[in-house]
Design a protein around this motif. Structure first.
Motif, PDB file in Angstrom:
ATOM      1  N   TYR A 115     -10.668  -0.477  -3.460  1.00 12.62           N
ATOM      2  CA  TYR A 115     -10.205  -0.081  -2.132  1.00 12.62           C
ATOM      3  C   TYR A 115      -8.726  -0.419  -1.947  1.00 12.62           C
ATOM      4  O   TYR A 115      -7.925   0.423  -1.532  1.00 12.62           O
ATOM      5  N   ALA A 116      -8.360  -1.665  -2.259  1.00 10.17           N
ATOM      6  CA  ALA A 116      -6.972  -2.101  -2.066  1.00 10.17           C
ATOM      7  C   ALA A 116      -6.018  -1.299  -2.950  1.00 10.17           C
ATOM      8  O   ALA A 116      -4.909  -0.927  -2.521  1.00 10.17           O
ATOM      9  N   ALA A 117      -6.430  -1.013  -4.173  1.00  8.27           N
ATOM     10  CA  ALA A 117      -5.577  -0.237  -5.073  1.00  8.27           C
ATOM     11  C   ALA A 117      -5.377   1.181  -4.548  1.00  8.27           C
ATOM     12  O   ALA A 117      -4.268   1.738  -4.601  1.00  8.27           O
ATOM     13  N   LEU A 118      -6.437   1.795  -4.017  1.00  6.35           N
ATOM     14  CA  LEU A 118      -6.321   3.153  -3.493  1.00  6.35           C
ATOM     15  C   LEU A 118      -5.447   3.190  -2.238  1.00  6.35           C
ATOM     16  O   LEU A 118      -4.701   4.148  -2.028  1.00  6.35           O
ATOM     17  N   VAL A 119      -5.524   2.154  -1.409  1.00  8.51           N
ATOM     18  CA  VAL A 119      -4.657   2.094  -0.231  1.00  8.51           C
ATOM     19  C   VAL A 119      -3.191   2.023  -0.665  1.00  8.51           C
ATOM     20  O   VAL A 119      -2.316   2.682  -0.092  1.00  8.51           O
ATOM     21  N   SER A 120      -2.907   1.224  -1.702  1.00  8.88           N
ATOM     22  CA  SER A 120      -1.536   1.142  -2.202  1.00  8.88           C
ATOM     23  C   SER A 120      -1.072   2.481  -2.776  1.00  8.88           C
ATOM     24  O   SER A 120       0.077   2.905  -2.567  1.00  8.88           O
ATOM     25  N   LEU A 121      -1.956   3.162  -3.512  1.00  6.26           N
ATOM     26  CA  LEU A 121      -1.606   4.481  -4.049  1.00  6.26           C
ATOM     27  C   LEU A 121      -1.375   5.480  -2.921  1.00  6.26           C
ATOM     28  O   LEU A 121      -0.453   6.306  -2.979  1.00  6.26           O
ATOM     29  N   PHE A 122      -2.211   5.414  -1.907  1.00  8.69           N
ATOM     30  CA  PHE A 122      -2.066   6.255  -0.720  1.00  8.69           C
ATOM     31  C   PHE A 122      -0.681   6.045  -0.095  1.00  8.69           C
ATOM     32  O   PHE A 122       0.033   6.997   0.242  1.00  8.69           O
ATOM     33  N   THR A 123      -0.298   4.770   0.039  1.00  8.37           N
ATOM     34  CA  THR A 123       1.000   4.434   0.629  1.00  8.37           C
ATOM     35  C   THR A 123       2.144   4.973  -0.220  1.00  8.37           C
ATOM     36  O   THR A 123       3.117   5.545   0.294  1.00  8.37           O
ATOM     37  N   SER A 124       2.036   4.807  -1.522  1.00  4.52           N
ATOM     38  CA  SER A 124       3.073   5.297  -2.422  1.00  4.52           C
ATOM     39  C   SER A 124       3.230   6.809  -2.316  1.00  4.52           C
ATOM     40  O   SER A 124       4.350   7.329  -2.298  1.00  4.52           O
ATOM     41  N   ALA A 125       2.113   7.523  -2.227  1.00  3.19           N
ATOM     42  CA  ALA A 125       2.169   8.986  -2.136  1.00  3.19           C
ATOM     43  C   ALA A 125       2.854   9.431  -0.848  1.00  3.19           C
ATOM     44  O   ALA A 125       3.673  10.359  -0.851  1.00  3.19           O
ATOM     45  N   MET A 126       2.541   8.766   0.261  1.00  5.06           N
ATOM     46  CA  MET A 126       3.178   9.142   1.523  1.00  5.06           C
ATOM     47  C   MET A 126       4.671   8.835   1.499  1.00  5.06           C
ATOM     48  O   MET A 126       5.491   9.620   2.000  1.00  5.06           O
ATOM     49  N   LEU A 127       5.054   7.712   0.918  1.00  5.53           N
ATOM     50  CA  LEU A 127       6.473   7.382   0.811  1.00  5.53           C
ATOM     51  C   LEU A 127       7.209   8.392  -0.073  1.00  5.53           C
ATOM     52  O   LEU A 127       8.373   8.720   0.179  1.00  5.53           O
ATOM     53  N   LEU A 128       6.525   8.898  -1.091  1.00  6.48           N
ATOM     54  CA  LEU A 128       7.120   9.941  -1.921  1.00  6.48           C
ATOM     55  C   LEU A 128       7.364  11.207  -1.104  1.00  6.48           C
ATOM     56  O   LEU A 128       8.411  11.850  -1.235  1.00  6.48           O
ATOM     57  N   VAL A 129       6.405  11.572  -0.249  1.00  6.47           N
ATOM     58  CA  VAL A 129       6.579  12.729   0.626  1.00  6.47           C
ATOM     59  C   VAL A 129       7.777  12.529   1.553  1.00  6.47           C
ATOM     60  O   VAL A 129       8.583  13.436   1.768  1.00  6.47           O
ATOM     61  N   VAL A 130       7.907  11.321   2.098  1.00  2.77           N
ATOM     62  CA  VAL A 130       8.965  11.048   3.076  1.00  2.77           C
ATOM     63  C   VAL A 130      10.344  11.122   2.444  1.00  2.77           C
ATOM     64  O   VAL A 130      11.282  11.712   3.004  1.00  2.77           O
ATOM     65  N   TYR A 131      10.510  10.539   1.279  1.00  2.00           N
ATOM     66  CA  TYR A 131      11.828  10.459   0.644  1.00  2.00           C
ATOM     67  C   TYR A 131      12.172  11.663  -0.214  1.00  2.00           C
ATOM     68  O   TYR A 131      13.335  11.861  -0.571  1.00  2.00           O
ATOM     69  N   SER A 132      11.196  12.479  -0.590  1.00  4.55           N
ATOM     70  CA  SER A 132      11.438  13.543  -1.566  1.00  4.55           C
ATOM     71  C   SER A 132      12.426  14.576  -1.046  1.00  4.55           C
ATOM     72  O   SER A 132      12.374  14.997   0.119  1.00  4.55           O
ATOM     73  N   GLY A 133      13.305  15.005  -1.933  1.00  2.73           N
ATOM     74  CA  GLY A 133      14.237  16.079  -1.617  1.00  2.73           C
ATOM     75  C   GLY A 133      13.896  17.369  -2.319  1.00  2.73           C
ATOM     76  O   GLY A 133      14.648  18.342  -2.219  1.00  2.73           O
ATOM     77  N   ASP A 134      12.769  17.409  -3.039  1.00 10.14           N
ATOM     78  CA  ASP A 134      12.332  18.600  -3.778  1.00 10.14           C
ATOM     79  C   ASP A 134      10.892  18.904  -3.380  1.00 10.14           C
ATOM     80  O   ASP A 134      10.043  18.005  -3.336  1.00 10.14           O
ATOM     81  N   LEU A 135      10.612  20.157  -3.097  1.00  9.39           N
ATOM     82  CA  LEU A 135       9.298  20.511  -2.570  1.00  9.39           C
ATOM     83  C   LEU A 135       8.177  20.327  -3.587  1.00  9.39           C
ATOM     84  O   LEU A 135       7.036  20.036  -3.203  1.00  9.39           O
ATOM     85  N   ILE A 136       8.444  20.482  -4.861  1.00  3.68           N
ATOM     86  CA  ILE A 136       7.394  20.294  -5.855  1.00  3.68           C
ATOM     87  C   ILE A 136       7.048  18.812  -5.983  1.00  3.68           C
ATOM     88  O   ILE A 136       5.871  18.430  -6.082  1.00  3.68           O
ATOM     89  N   VAL A 137       8.062  17.948  -5.953  1.00  2.00           N
ATOM     90  CA  VAL A 137       7.796  16.510  -5.967  1.00  2.00           C
ATOM     91  C   VAL A 137       7.064  16.105  -4.688  1.00  2.00           C
ATOM     92  O   VAL A 137       6.137  15.292  -4.714  1.00  2.00           O
ATOM     93  N   LEU A 138       7.470  16.691  -3.558  1.00  2.00           N
ATOM     94  CA  LEU A 138       6.755  16.446  -2.304  1.00  2.00           C
ATOM     95  C   LEU A 138       5.294  16.870  -2.417  1.00  2.00           C
ATOM     96  O   LEU A 138       4.392  16.176  -1.924  1.00  2.00           O
ATOM     97  N   LEU A 139       5.064  17.991  -3.091  1.00  2.00           N
ATOM     98  CA  LEU A 139       3.696  18.485  -3.254  1.00  2.00           C
ATOM     99  C   LEU A 139       2.844  17.510  -4.056  1.00  2.00           C
ATOM    100  O   LEU A 139       1.642  17.370  -3.796  1.00  2.00           O
ATOM    101  N   VAL A 140       3.446  16.813  -5.011  1.00  2.00           N
ATOM    102  CA  VAL A 140       2.699  15.814  -5.786  1.00  2.00           C
ATOM    103  C   VAL A 140       2.173  14.719  -4.858  1.00  2.00           C
ATOM    104  O   VAL A 140       0.988  14.366  -4.878  1.00  2.00           O
ATOM    105  N   GLY A 141       3.059  14.162  -4.029  1.00  2.00           N
ATOM    106  CA  GLY A 141       2.612  13.156  -3.073  1.00  2.00           C
ATOM    107  C   GLY A 141       1.596  13.706  -2.097  1.00  2.00           C
ATOM    108  O   GLY A 141       0.618  13.036  -1.734  1.00  2.00           O
TER     109      GLY A 141
END
Length: 663
Positions: A115-141
């Protein structure tokens, strides 16, 4: 370190924490909690440093090409403007609070490491969406969040509710992601790039050939991810997951991603007036419908789920009138008070042992048994109801003020009809929001039932996190001037007209709900009783006796309708439909699920009766030929010699006949 390096570390740290947590969860369980808490905490500090360095100035861009594509390049790019850096602080801070809260809330859960690991991965993915400057990288998050939500909503996979809810969340969001992906490729084809800054430059120069089509395709994905009508139906069922996960999804990740995406690419949507009107209608239906549904729910988490849908509707409404500053401002304040609402609800569930508001009213006055949850949730509900000076007042007024300016023609960025739609629905929703917030507060904290045993004392860390989140829920809205500077000098100050109207409607909604609740209680208390008739132990039982003429038995009151619920009287005949989410699940089953299952059955029939028939026939022909040849292979040498001599004789006769014919 450079600002770019710090920004890269912000999503990387939670990712490393997730990988380490998954690797060490079984072999070194003592490291699980530090690995869950420290990476997002460090990411919060780094995100704050990035925000302090950027400070609302010119956007910081950095990019490196991932791999040659032969056409439109895909780049690992960062785009750090005032919106991105502030939202990143919110995401990392809420994730840290959720991880800390979970150490107490799920301390006995055997699957806490995953559970804790998935929450951290979830957080990382959202931060990638927030900071991303490329739509394909944003799509990954974007897609990583989808799979994380599937696993986290289904955390209690032993229960059928969790299994079906996780599958429903995944499939409904994917239903929106298919046109979303097509829209991304169409946008890149029109502008020649996946880089956000290049796309915005192309849009500004009139380089978008199909703005309406692209905007509508992208809105399908936004409706799925941010739970907007008609793809919002997955979010109430997602409450089957652990309460801290609900707080994370509703406050800072997943549902915020769609709103943030539209805010980041708002010029693309603003290029089409039709798309803005569609967005306004979608937001209006979402706001009003979800508020009515929240007023009819008995499960406290479902009340908050429909509340989230409605507040996201306010954000998309601000975007429909082309004001992304107001949308992101409400995203920030909502992230604070909605995280507090869910985590306080988790404390109530821990204390009362139930999700049901009816059962909570019967178990006794939770305001004394869960005092920290009582006071902090009161702050959060006042912020939700948008009463001054709480944070929700300022951000909601920013949305309504933007709608008023669009409706009265003071801005040319959005059509006036979109402004009127948003303004009308927003004011009506303000009344309904105060009504269901008051109803929740009265039923959860002001029941008069007999005291029941508490499951145990609340872990200290849970109460500490509640008070930490109470501060921004109370005061974050007062920073509208500072945030306006961060958002490029936008004005987020409340306007007089909408402030008076919305606050007045909110007060009316709260007072009418309170009066209805008092009326129901007084009606039950005034009913005459026989000398041997047992006295009811709660207001819910009083109302049951008053309206049915007999006392309820000792069964679980949460399993039957509660006549003391003010929502029933306020909604009248609409209550049954609102409680069922206006039957949109049934409509989805009729329009999508049943035809899909019928098509699957037809495909199975054709595969079995048609395709397999040809396959079986193709196998039968060689088998029959083989059987015929096998009969000639007797294994008898005399038979072989006889056939050989007979064949030679036939050939000789044939040769003689041919020779004679030739002569």
């Amino acid at each position: 370190m450079t600002t770019t390096t710090l920004a890269v570390l912000v999503p990387v740290l939670p990712l490393l924490g997730a990988l380490a947590g998954l690797a060490l969860g079984r072999v070194a369980p003592g490291f699980v909690r530090p690995l869950a808490v420290l990476p997002p905490l460090a990411a919060t500090v780094l995100a704050a440093l990035v925000a302090a360095r950027q400070h609302g100035g010119p956007a910081i861009d950095a990019a490196t090409e991932l791999t040659p594509t032969g056409s439109v390049p895909v780049e690992l790019a960062l785009h750090l403007d005032g919106f991105a850096v502030v939202v990143a602080v919110l995401v990392a801070a809420v994730a840290t609070c959720v991880q800390l809260y979970s150490t107490g809330y799920l301390r006995e859960d055997p699957r806490y490491p995953s559970y804790a690991a998935l929450v951290s991965l979830f957080t990382s993915a959202m931060l990638l969406v927030v900071y991303s400057g490329d739509l394909i990288v944003l799509l990954v998050g974007w897609e990583v969040m989808g799979i994380c939500s599937y696993f986290l909503v289904g955390h209690y996979w032993e229960t059928p509710e969790a299994r079906s809810a996780s599958l429903k969340a995944f499939l409904v969001t994917k239903l929106g992601d298919v046109p979303f992906l097509i829209g991304l490729f169409a946008l890149a084809a029109d502008t020649g790039s996946f880089r956000i800054i290049r796309i915005l430059d192309a849009v500004g120069n009139g380089g978008l050939d199909h703005p309406t089509l692209i905007a509508l395709l992208l809105l399908a994905g936004v409706a799925g991810k941010s739970a907007q009508f008609p793809l919002h139906i997955w979010l109430p069922d997602a409450m089957a997951g652990p309460t801290p996960v609900s707080a994370l999804i509703h406050a800072a990740t997943m549902v915020a991603a769609g709103v943030y995406f539209v805010a980041r690419l708002l010029p693309v949507f603003a290029a089409s007036a039709a798309a803005l009107v569609v967005l306004a209608v979608m937001a209006a239906v979402t706001m009003a419908g979800s508020a009515l549904a929240a007023l009819a729910q008995d499960d406290i988490k479902r009340v908050l789920a429909y509340s989230t849908i409605g507040q996201l509707g306010y954000m998309t409404a601000a975007l429909a009138v082309a004001d992304r500053s107001a949308a992101v401002f409400h995203l920030l304040t909502h992230g604070a008070f909605k995280a507090l609402l869910f985590l306080a609800a988790g404390a109530l569930i821990h204390a009362a042992g139930t999700n049901s508001l009816t059962a909570m009213a019967r178990t006794g006055a939770l305001r004394t048994r869960a005092a920290d949850a009582y006071w902090t949730m009161t702050v959060a509900l006042l912020a939700l109801a948008a009463l001054p000076p709480f944070s929700g007042f300022f951000s909601k007024e920013a949305v309504l003020g933007a709608a008023e300016r669009a409706a009265t023609g003071h801005t040319e960025a959005a059509p006036a009809v979109a402004g009127w739609i948003v303004l009308t629905a927003g004011l009506a929703t303000a009344l309904l929001t105060a009504a269901y917030a008051t109803r929740l507060w009265l039923r959860a904290f002001h029941g008069q039932g007999a005291e029941r045993p508490v499951h145990g004392p609340q872990p200290l860390v849970m109460n500490v996190i509640l008070w930490v989140l109470a501060a921004p829920s109370l005061a974050l809205g007062l920073a509208y001037g500072v945030l306006g500077d961060w958002f490029g000098g936008a004005s987020l100050a409340p306007t007089l007209t909408t402030s008076v109207l919305a606050t007045g409607l909110a007060l009316v909604g709260g007072l009418v709900t309170y009066g209805t609740w008092r009326h129901t209680t007084a009606l039950a208390a005034a009913r005459p009783r026989g000398p041997l008739e047992p006295q009811p132990e709660s207001e819910a039982e009083m109302a049951t006796e008053a309206l049915t003429g007999h006392a309820p038995d000792d069964g679980d009151l949460a399993e039957r309708p509660d006549p003391a619920d003010p929502g029933r009287l306020l909604l009248g005949p609409l209550h049954r439909h609102a409680a069922a989410g206006f039957h949109l699940d049934a409509a989805a089953r009729t329009l999508f699920v049943r035809p899909t299952l019928a098509a699957a059955r037809l495909a199975a029939f054709l595969d079995r009766e048609v395709v397999e028939t040809y396959v079986r026939a193709g196998a039968a022909v060689p088998r029959l030929l083989g059987a015929a040849v096998r009969k000639s292979q007797t294994g008898n040498a005399q038979t072989y010699l006889t056939v050989l001599l007979a064949g030679a004789l036939v050939l000789a006769v044939a040769a003689v006949l041919v020779t004679a014919a030739g002569a």
